[in-house]
Write a protein that holds these residues in place. Structure first.
Motif, PDB file in Angstrom:
ATOM      1  N   GLU A   1       0.726  -1.220   0.056  1.00  0.00           N
ATOM      2  CA  GLU A   1      -0.196   0.252  -0.068  1.00  0.00           C
ATOM      3  C   GLU A   1       0.797   1.462   0.045  1.00  0.00           C
ATOM      4  O   GLU A   1       2.260   1.334   0.080  1.00  0.00           O
ATOM      5  N   LYS A   2       0.420   2.251   0.024  1.00  0.00           N
ATOM      6  CA  LYS A   2       0.730   3.603   0.093  1.00  0.00           C
ATOM      7  C   LYS A   2       1.768   3.973   1.297  1.00  0.00           C
ATOM      8  O   LYS A   2       1.642   3.387   2.244  1.00  0.00           O
ATOM      9  N   GLY A   3       3.070   4.419   0.947  1.00  0.00           N
ATOM     10  CA  GLY A   3       3.948   4.756   2.045  1.00  0.00           C
ATOM     11  C   GLY A   3       5.041   3.305   2.184  1.00  0.00           C
ATOM     12  O   GLY A   3       5.844   3.290   2.880  1.00  0.00           O
TER      13      GLY A   3
ATOM     14  N   PHE B   1       9.932   4.584   3.307  1.00  0.00           N
ATOM     15  CA  PHE B   1       9.786   3.481   2.270  1.00  0.00           C
ATOM     16  C   PHE B   1      10.667   2.599   2.500  1.00  0.00           C
ATOM     17  O   PHE B   1      11.950   2.866   2.798  1.00  0.00           O
ATOM     18  N   ASP B   2      10.337   1.159   2.206  1.00  0.00           N
ATOM     19  CA  ASP B   2      10.940   0.069   2.346  1.00  0.00           C
ATOM     20  C   ASP B   2      11.423  -0.301   0.662  1.00  0.00           C
ATOM     21  O   ASP B   2      12.471  -1.012   0.775  1.00  0.00           O
ATOM     22  N   VAL B   3      10.798   0.239  -0.307  1.00  0.00           N
ATOM     23  CA  VAL B   3      11.428  -0.037  -1.492  1.00  0.00           C
ATOM     24  C   VAL B   3      11.722   1.367  -2.627  1.00  0.00           C
ATOM     25  O   VAL B   3      10.790   2.187  -2.653  1.00  0.00           O
TER      26      VAL B   3
ATOM     27  N   ASN C   1       1.826  13.849   4.451  1.00  0.00           N
ATOM     28  CA  ASN C   1       3.300  13.344   4.260  1.00  0.00           C
ATOM     29  C   ASN C   1       3.060  11.900   3.946  1.00  0.00           C
ATOM     30  O   ASN C   1       2.084  11.386   3.950  1.00  0.00           O
ATOM     31  N   PHE C   2       4.325  11.131   3.597  1.00  0.00           N
ATOM     32  CA  PHE C   2       4.323  10.124   3.055  1.00  0.00           C
ATOM     33  C   PHE C   2       4.046   8.956   4.190  1.00  0.00           C
ATOM     34  O   PHE C   2       3.567   7.743   4.010  1.00  0.00           O
TER      35      PHE C   2
END
Length: 816
Positions: A122-124, A202-204, A288-289
């Motif tokens: 999902e987003k984030g 972010f992880d990716v 915000n992200f």
């Protein structure tokens, strides 16, 4: 000497075990509440501070100079980054663009579709980033190089957390992940996962050079179209003493930047401002992200409430200690006759307070540790992100221990140690200290209940606002609506999916569109009306959807008709607000007028007008909106469930049928759904958090206040035993005795209500100002709080007052 004082302190506490128990309970709750609020506040204040240059990093925001609303736009046009690097060469490697991927399917491993593992992110989680991204934000690298990892297209940097999810314990370097079944990325870097306290979660991280090939819908060379998911960050030089702030200087330079690159119409409205990275988490008016923010006012409220609660516990101690002063007056007299100085007595009584506080500290640490998971869930703190057993929380608790010992013990110690030995031994100290002592005690009780009532009133108002959120008419039907995400679709896929589901039992209607009527995914664009090519000064919110959209959501068509089926934009249906902004008073007047949107050149007719519906949360007003067809933007399917097919089993069966049909249509993607009511509830997560927090803290403050009130009444009942006996002999009823103890305390609670009401009104009225649609604060909310406080106070008083009233008067009169 110390051993002797401790022995005396323990004996005194044991002799008065009931009052000691009340004090320990109150202090334990007060200290535990303060400790939990401390770690929560510390968690919120630590967002983004892990970056060593956090104070020098800024995010660019666009503001509308002509608007009265303070709602900056985080989205940036794609050409802006290259232009900034060209015009500000000193910042070339300190500028970066981050473009978020709202949601995507990541496929890993396998030789074909059937052998791949798929993950719906999902987003984030996923974003496109440049190599310069790592010049600004700090990461601990395990494999790869920050300078080269994202230089080439189709490369990706993974966090160790997501790498374990995708590849287990194997080395991810050189392996491939596939995004949305259309683009492959090779792993070229591995970093430690960002902390929970980051605005960049972010992880990716994908190479930004691949964003256009991935299929971003924003024109790459357009200065007039911004993409909400794309944000620009920059690191400015350090502040020089005596010089203008680098951020202020840069904002002035950005005025010329806007004039240089933007059209004259945009120059009149657009102004770029810089938002410090350390402020992003506290800016509730900008996204915000991390999808998580908290106002600085909320932080201060948590701090003040924590100290208020600790203050009520200290007030208990002072009340009970001074209430026992007369009982211990002879003890003081004997000690002074035997040679004790006042300073020795002060140390003795402070020692007793220290023993109680020390015991409370140990218990509070236990209570806080047990409660930490519950509080973490309530305040949406990442599991494991905070701990009590670290130097700072333990140091804070020790500081609270010393502060509490001084606050709670100093005044009683002065009162007790100040008695004149002759008067104390004769038992005549009551007359000397009565006036000052009773004034103080009543003031402290009023203060306690004023704090409790502020929290109770706040809880009542927050509850009413939350109830309003759940019951207000949004302009459409959101009950029993299932929303399912759709991947990029090809011609025929939507028709195929509709054919499989339209006749299923439980499916009342079905629609495809970009999003539901209320959503965080909003497409705002410019328009031109009729033959006027001048910029109207405001934009419209687009809602691309098929012809079943209005019926599925129950939107009300008040004039004209629905647009005809089409794959591209052919006709428009607008809302009432847009109709009125165009200058028309009756919806029939706008039917047949023509307009263009999103920079198109061919004008299309307006064929209908729908009643206004909320497009955002109730914090925001309804804006001009346009419904039209555009199949390329249909990324969501809405299913209106039939009320005749209710029940958990029926819904579970329908979900399985929907998943089966969806998977048959999109076999290479992951099925994902949500009920619209749950989506709407997520809009008000921070308000629910505040409401739950107020409930908890109001209950704790009220309980601590009642503990103290119970202790004071118990002591009064003990000291007035003979008076009660005489009154009963003279014919006083149980109700009369109850009133004797109760009337004075009820009066104090009502005074507290009068004092707390203006404060509660001011604070909660400020909170409500953040909503476009809100309740009115009414008198009955304060009346309910008063009735609750009086009722709880009477219940507390009744335990000891009724017990005293029922005592045998003969026994009472024999009591010394």
């Amino acid at each position: 000497m110390l051993t002797n004082q401790l022995t005396i302190a323990f004996r005194a506490l044991k002799r008065n075990w009931n009052y000691s128990t009340i004090n320990v309970m109150g202090l334990t709750l007060g200290l535990a509440s303060c400790l939990l609020l401390f770690v929560a506040v510390r968690y919120e204040l630590s967002f983004d501070t892990h970056n060593k240059n956090a104070t020098r990093i800024y995010r660019m925001l666009g503001t509308d100079k002509t608007s009265t609303e303070n709602k900056p736009n985080t989205g940036i046009t794609f050409p802006a980054l290259a232009a900034l690097r060209n015009d500000f060469p000193d910042l070339k490697h300190q500028l970066t663009m981050v473009s978020q991927v709202r949601s995507a399917v990541v496929s890993v491993g396998g030789t074909g579709d059937s052998g791949k593992k798929r993950f719906q992110e999902e987003k984030g989680v996923i974003a496109f980033a440049e190599p310069e991204y790592f010049n600004l934000f700090d990461y601990t690298w395990e494999k790869g190089s920050p300078q080269t990892a994202l230089t080439n297209p189709n490369t990706v940097v993974l966090s160790d957390r997501i790498a374990r999810k995708y590849f287990g314990d194997t080395n991810p370097m050189g392996k491939t992940i596939r995004l949305d079944n259309k683009m492959d990325f090779v792993v070229t870097g591995l970093v430690q996962a960002p902390p929970a306290t980051t605005s960049m979660p972010f992880d990716v991280l994908l190479a930004h050079a691949s964003i256009l090939a991935y299929g971003n819908t924003s024109p790459p060379d357009s200065w007039e179209s911004s993409y909400q998911g794309a944000q620009i960050y920059m690191m400015l030089p350090p502040q020089t003493a005596g010089m203008e702030s680098p951020a202020v200087r840069m904002e002035k330079q950005l005025v010329g930047f806007v004039k240089k690159y933007y059209a004259p119409e945009s120059v009149k409205k657009l102004r770029y401002v810089l938002q410090p990275l350390t402020d992003i988490h506290f800016a509730t008016n900008t996204a915000n992200f991390a999808q998580r923010s908290i106002s600085i006012e909320m932080i201060w409220a948590m701090v003040l409430i924590g100290f208020f609660i600790l203050g009520t516990a200290c007030v208990n101690f002072i009340n009970l200690a001074t209430a026992q002063a007369i009982r211990r007056s002879r003890e003081v007299g004997v000690r002074k006759v035997l040679g004790s100085t006042r300073s020795q007595l002060v140390r003795q009584f402070l020692g007793e307070t220290g023993v109680l506080t020390g015991l409370s500290v140990g218990l509070s640490l236990l209570v806080a540790q047990v409660s930490l998971p519950v509080v973490g869930d309530l305040l949406h703190i990442a599991p494991g992100a905070v701990t009590l057993f670290s130097p700072l929380p333990l140091g804070f608790l020790l500081g609270l221990c010393l502060l509490t010992t001084v606050l709670a013990g100093f005044y009683p110690a002065l009162v007790l140690s100040g008695y004149q030995p002759i008067l104390a031994l004769k038992g005549r100290v009551q007359a000397i200290g009565a006036g000052h002592y009773f004034t103080l005690r009543r003031g402290l009780i009023v203060g306690q209940f004023a704090i409790s009532q502020i929290l109770i009133i706040g809880t009542i108002i927050a509850y009413c606002q939350m109830k309003f959120f759940r019951s207000v008419d949004l302009g459409y039907n959101h009950e029993a609506v299932l929303t399912v995400k759709l991947p990029a679709n090809e011609p025929g896929q939507l028709a195929n999916l509709r054919a499989k589901l339209a006749h299923e039992p439980g499916v009342q209607s079905l629609s495809f569109g970009m999003t539901s009527p209320s959503s965080t995914l909003n497409w705002s664009t410019g328009f031109r009306f009729e033959n006027n090519d001048k910029d109207p000064g405001y934009g419209v919110v687009m809602r691309p959807a098929d012809t079943a959209y209005v019926g599925t959501y129950g939107l009300k068509l008040i004039a004209g008709r629905m647009y005809q089926p089409a794959d591209s934009i052919r006709e428009f249906v607008i809302n009432e607000t847009f109709m009125k902004r165009l200058g028309f008073q009756k919806p029939e007047q706008v039917i047949g007028k023509v307009m263009t949107v999103n920079g198109e050149t061919v004008k299309k007719p307006i064929v209908g007008v729908v009643k206004d519906f909320n497009m955002y949360s109730l914090r925001d007003r309804v804006e001009p909106s346009v419904l039209t067809t555009q199949r390329g933007n249909y990324v969501s399917m809405a299913i209106k469930l039939s009320t005749r097919e209710g029940g958990t089993k029926a819904i579970s069966r329908l979900l399985k049928q929907v998943e089966t049909a969806w998977t048959a249509t999109y076999p290479a993607f992951v099925f994902s759904y949500e009920f619209l009511d749950d989506t709407l509830a997520s809009f008000y997560r921070s308000e629910e958090q505040l409401y739950s927090l107020l409930q908890l803290l109001a209950g704790i403050a009220l309980f601590i206040g009642c503990l103290g009130l119970y202790g004071v009444v118990a002591f009064m009942a003990e000291t007035r035993t003979k008076e009660v006996g005489v009154r009963k002999v003279l014919g006083a009823s149980t109700a009369h005795i109850f009133g004797l103890f109760s009337v004075d305390f009820v009066r104090l609670v009502l005074i507290a209500l009068v004092l707390s009401s203006p404060v509660a009104w001011y604070v909660m009225n400020r909170w409500l100002q953040g909503f476009e649609y809100k309740i009115a604060i009414e008198w009955w909310m304060f009346a309910i709080a008063g009735i609750m406080a009086v009722g709880i106070a009477l219940l507390t008083v009744s335990f000891e007052s009724v017990k005293a009233a029922l005592m045998n008067p003969v026994k009472s009169l024999r009591t010394e």
